[in-house]
Enzyme design. Sequence first.
Site, mmCIF file in Angstrom:
data_model
loop_
_atom_site.group_PDB
_atom_site.id
_atom_site.type_symbol
_atom_site.label_atom_id
_atom_site.label_comp_id
_atom_site.label_asym_id
_atom_site.label_seq_id
_atom_site.Cartn_x
_atom_site.Cartn_y
_atom_site.Cartn_z
ATOM 1 N N GLY A 180 0.812 -1.214 0.000
ATOM 2 C CA GLY A 180 0.000 0.000 0.000
ATOM 3 C C GLY A 180 0.843 1.260 0.000
ATOM 4 O O GLY A 180 0.552 2.213 -0.728
ATOM 5 N N CYS A 181 1.894 1.260 0.804
ATOM 6 C CA CYS A 181 2.752 2.450 0.890
ATOM 7 C C CYS A 181 3.521 2.666 -0.405
ATOM 8 O O CYS A 181 3.757 3.805 -0.802
ATOM 9 C CB CYS A 181 3.701 2.326 2.077
ATOM 10 S SG CYS A 181 2.823 2.255 3.661
#
Length: 163
Positions: free
Chosen positions: A45-46
Amino acid sequence: MDGNRLEIGDVAPDFELPDADGNIVRLKDLGRVLIYVYPAAMTPGCTTETCDFNAAAPDFDTAGMRIVGLSPDSPEKLAKFRDKYGIEFPLLSDESKETLTAYGAFGEKKNYGKTVMGVIRSTFVVEEDGTLSFARYNVRAKGHVAMVAGLLDVDLSDTAAGE
């Protein structure tokens, strides 16, 4: 659970933090800046969020905003992350989590139904006078850049951010 969340009009907490190369970056030297907080470099996600911000950075720059990423990762990890994905804006390290806490971006959060302590994915815009003109907490990584751009009237026509 909201703790010390910041709101539009609040004075942004000042900071001096190392970037991926260990250089000290001061909030007061950044001008108008979008600060996005993410839990951990190199996670799916990051990575998605950071790459989307990287693709959109020229559009935010055109709108008069620099982008800075902030996480509790070490400068060494941030350097690997930056180099692996070609990130062209500063990634700041807050290993002590003092700045994250001051921004209300570290604290209790829900993770798979359990309450845990951790980084709360957040985004802030700090104006040149040091006040916040934008503050969002618990944002999702995917599509976040496009959502923020829309709310801030940043034209992403030249990028694929958030797609």
